[in-house]
Write a protein that holds these residues in place. Sequence first.
Motif, PDB file in Angstrom:
ATOM      1  N   PRO A  37      42.689  35.589  39.922  1.00  0.00           N
ATOM      2  CA  PRO A  37      41.520  35.808  39.056  1.00  0.00           C
ATOM      3  C   PRO A  37      41.916  36.445  37.725  1.00  0.00           C
ATOM      4  N   ILE A  38      41.222  36.053  36.672  1.00  0.00           N
ATOM      5  CA  ILE A  38      41.382  36.677  35.360  1.00  0.00           C
ATOM      6  C   ILE A  38      40.114  37.473  35.080  1.00  0.00           C
ATOM      7  N   ILE A  39      40.272  38.767  34.859  1.00  0.00           N
ATOM      8  CA  ILE A  39      39.116  39.620  34.600  1.00  0.00           C
ATOM      9  C   ILE A  39      38.798  39.604  33.115  1.00  0.00           C
ATOM     10  N   ARG A  40      37.620  39.059  32.806  1.00  0.00           N
ATOM     11  CA  ARG A  40      37.138  39.004  31.424  1.00  0.00           C
ATOM     12  C   ARG A  40      36.031  40.039  31.224  1.00  0.00           C
ATOM     13  N   ILE A  41      35.609  40.208  29.983  1.00  0.00           N
ATOM     14  CA  ILE A  41      34.565  41.184  29.676  1.00  0.00           C
ATOM     15  C   ILE A  41      33.317  40.923  30.513  1.00  0.00           C
ATOM     16  N   ILE A  44      32.718  42.683  33.972  1.00  0.00           N
ATOM     17  CA  ILE A  44      32.446  44.114  34.103  1.00  0.00           C
ATOM     18  C   ILE A  44      30.932  44.306  34.158  1.00  0.00           C
ATOM     19  N   LYS A  45      30.440  44.660  35.355  1.00  0.00           N
ATOM     20  CA  LYS A  45      28.990  44.761  35.559  1.00  0.00           C
ATOM     21  C   LYS A  45      28.653  45.947  36.452  1.00  0.00           C
ATOM     22  N   ASP A  46      27.732  46.771  35.986  1.00  0.00           N
ATOM     23  CA  ASP A  46      27.162  47.848  36.804  1.00  0.00           C
ATOM     24  C   ASP A  46      28.223  48.737  37.439  1.00  0.00           C
ATOM     25  N   GLY A  47      29.251  49.067  36.669  1.00  0.00           N
ATOM     26  CA  GLY A  47      30.264  49.996  37.155  1.00  0.00           C
ATOM     27  C   GLY A  47      31.315  49.388  38.051  1.00  0.00           C
ATOM     28  N   LEU A  48      31.212  48.092  38.303  1.00  0.00           N
ATOM     29  CA  LEU A  48      32.177  47.404  39.164  1.00  0.00           C
ATOM     30  C   LEU A  48      32.678  46.139  38.479  1.00  0.00           C
ATOM     31  N   ILE A  49      33.683  45.521  39.087  1.00  0.00           N
ATOM     32  CA  ILE A  49      34.196  44.234  38.615  1.00  0.00           C
ATOM     33  C   ILE A  49      33.615  43.151  39.509  1.00  0.00           C
ATOM     34  N   ASP A  50      32.797  42.290  38.924  1.00  0.00           N
ATOM     35  CA  ASP A  50      32.102  41.230  39.654  1.00  0.00           C
ATOM     36  C   ASP A  50      32.858  39.919  39.458  1.00  0.00           C
ATOM     37  N   LEU A  51      33.380  39.390  40.555  1.00  0.00           N
ATOM     38  CA  LEU A  51      34.169  38.159  40.482  1.00  0.00           C
ATOM     39  C   LEU A  51      33.366  36.930  40.923  1.00  0.00           C
ATOM     40  N   SER A  52      32.037  37.027  40.903  1.00  0.00           N
ATOM     41  CA  SER A  52      31.217  35.881  41.315  1.00  0.00           C
ATOM     42  C   SER A  52      31.320  34.733  40.315  1.00  0.00           C
ATOM     43  N   ASP A  53      31.650  35.037  39.062  1.00  0.00           N
ATOM     44  CA  ASP A  53      31.807  34.000  38.038  1.00  0.00           C
ATOM     45  C   ASP A  53      33.142  34.251  37.340  1.00  0.00           C
ATOM     46  N   VAL A  54      34.204  33.844  37.997  1.00  0.00           N
ATOM     47  CA  VAL A  54      35.538  34.173  37.500  1.00  0.00           C
ATOM     48  C   VAL A  54      36.376  32.910  37.346  1.00  0.00           C
ATOM     49  N   VAL A  55      37.289  32.934  36.393  1.00  0.00           N
ATOM     50  CA  VAL A  55      38.253  31.846  36.225  1.00  0.00           C
ATOM     51  C   VAL A  55      39.591  32.312  36.781  1.00  0.00           C
ATOM     52  N   ASP A  72      41.950  50.269  40.049  1.00  0.00           N
ATOM     53  CA  ASP A  72      42.081  50.379  38.587  1.00  0.00           C
ATOM     54  C   ASP A  72      40.716  50.423  37.916  1.00  0.00           C
ATOM     55  N   VAL A  73      40.652  51.148  36.803  1.00  0.00           N
ATOM     56  CA  VAL A  73      39.418  51.295  36.031  1.00  0.00           C
ATOM     57  C   VAL A  73      39.572  50.530  34.720  1.00  0.00           C
ATOM     58  N   LEU A  74      38.602  49.652  34.420  1.00  0.00           N
ATOM     59  CA  LEU A  74      38.668  48.788  33.245  1.00  0.00           C
ATOM     60  C   LEU A  74      37.528  49.097  32.288  1.00  0.00           C
ATOM     61  N   LYS A  87      35.143  49.558  38.081  1.00  0.00           N
ATOM     62  CA  LYS A  87      36.263  49.810  38.974  1.00  0.00           C
ATOM     63  C   LYS A  87      36.593  48.534  39.749  1.00  0.00           C
ATOM     64  N   TYR A  88      37.873  48.185  39.783  1.00  0.00           N
ATOM     65  CA  TYR A  88      38.327  47.010  40.540  1.00  0.00           C
ATOM     66  C   TYR A  88      38.560  47.439  41.980  1.00  0.00           C
ATOM     67  N   ARG A  89      37.773  46.879  42.904  1.00  0.00           N
ATOM     68  CA  ARG A  89      37.854  47.318  44.303  1.00  0.00           C
ATOM     69  C   ARG A  89      38.148  46.140  45.225  1.00  0.00           C
ATOM     70  N   ILE A  90      39.095  45.341  44.843  1.00  0.00           N
ATOM     71  CA  ILE A  90      39.477  44.174  45.640  1.00  0.00           C
ATOM     72  C   ILE A  90      40.961  44.288  45.985  1.00  0.00           C
ATOM     73  N   LYS A  91      41.301  43.945  47.209  1.00  0.00           N
ATOM     74  CA  LYS A  91      42.665  44.145  47.701  1.00  0.00           C
ATOM     75  C   LYS A  91      43.682  43.326  46.928  1.00  0.00           C
ATOM     76  N   ASN A  92      43.333  42.070  46.645  1.00  0.00           N
ATOM     77  CA  ASN A  92      44.277  41.197  45.950  1.00  0.00           C
ATOM     78  C   ASN A  92      44.320  41.509  44.456  1.00  0.00           C
ATOM     79  N   ARG A  93      45.447  41.272  43.849  1.00  0.00           N
ATOM     80  CA  ARG A  93      45.623  41.570  42.425  1.00  0.00           C
ATOM     81  C   ARG A  93      44.875  40.567  41.556  1.00  0.00           C
TER      82      ARG A  93
END
Length: 426
Positions: A37-41, A44-55, A72-74, A87-93
């Motif tokens: 996953p690539i974390i884009r702006i 970043i939603k509601d204090g967490l990293i939401d990967l529901s719409d991720v590339v 990690d905190v972004l 905050k990124y709270r997922i086991k995989n990088r």
Amino acid sequence: MSSITPDGWRKAKLGANVKVQGGYAFKSENFMEQGIPIIRISNIKDGLIDLSDVVHYMDCNIPNEFVVRNGDVLVAMSGATTGKTGKYRIKNRAFLNQRVGLFRILANGNMDKIFLYYVTARNEFTRNLLINAIGGAQPNVSGKQIEEINILIPPLSEQRKIASILSSVDSCIETTEAMIAKLQNLKKALMQELLTKGLPPKVAAKYGIKKGGKFKDSSLGKIPEEWEVAKLENVCVRVTDGTHDTPKPSKYGFHLVTSKNLRDGRIEIKNSYMISNHDYHEVNKRSKVDAGDVLFGMIGTVGNPVVVEERDLPFAIKNVGLFKTNGDFVLSQWLFYYLSSPSFLKSLDTQLSGSSQRFVGLGFLRELRVPKTRRKEMNIIVQLLNSIQYKISNVKKCCKKLQDLKKALMQDLLTGKVRVKVDDVA
């Protein structure tokens, strides 16, 4: 930030303990549906990293500094959400995209990562960051500018204790939110079942209702053979809509409710604007709203039905459907639930697909088909759905109290206004 530094704390620039790592300039043409996953702006939603719409991106020797790991905190460094952290709270990088910053605690940095998350999540931190933002309509900050922000830093043991307290509250909030989601899914499933198939024969018998358990074809699909389908205009006393004009805003007078003010079964009166007494009475010649009426959005977000409560009145409506039931509570609730049901929403979406501007006219509303059943069955179904909605509302209230508690604790603990005992902290 207060000019008074709590005893034993120090005021320092964020960069004294933390480096803001910028992201990698990935090429969008290389994005994939699978990979890392690539974390884009936008993630970043509601204090967490939401990967529901991720590339995603294939691991092509991306340097290690652009790898995001669990905990990690972004921070968003550009756009409308500049300054928002997660905050990124997922086991995989994952990989860090450009214009997303990652807070890396320096080797000699006297900073707890969880404490850092709460410090950077404060509204005050975001405001200070935006002061340094450059650009016109779209704010833009650099890692160096973020590192220049001053923060209050307690001893490490106190940081950990504060982080532990706030984390406990967050855990309670997450548990409550999960309960809300579970209840909402249950409600959705019940609506789909009860509003298309009616009460199961055994349940119906419990209430003295005879059900054959057979179904027939109808314009709404298969329905119980005891049910009927009727036009909305034949079910209600009157079906009309609000004004199509735009009365001038007024400092005093009455609220004007539009489709955008209908949300989650409620009327967001505070977000509507005021019109004059004269315009209010002119609009009401066409569409006076009474308690028990059902409202229905006609433009933009079509639907979002609401049953009007006495406490909401008085107000006028614009581009909103008005279904009058003359105070018939059961019928109002029945229509509300049916017009909110998955089967109806699916049908509505099919009818409106292909239109860039979602809109329905009064003729469309009057021709809407709705199911009808015996009064007793209708009443029981409404009671069952109201019961689960009542539970959802109560849990939401609990969640709101927890969120308010967290907000108060962050204000008190992160400023040193309230100190914590750290004797039991390693």
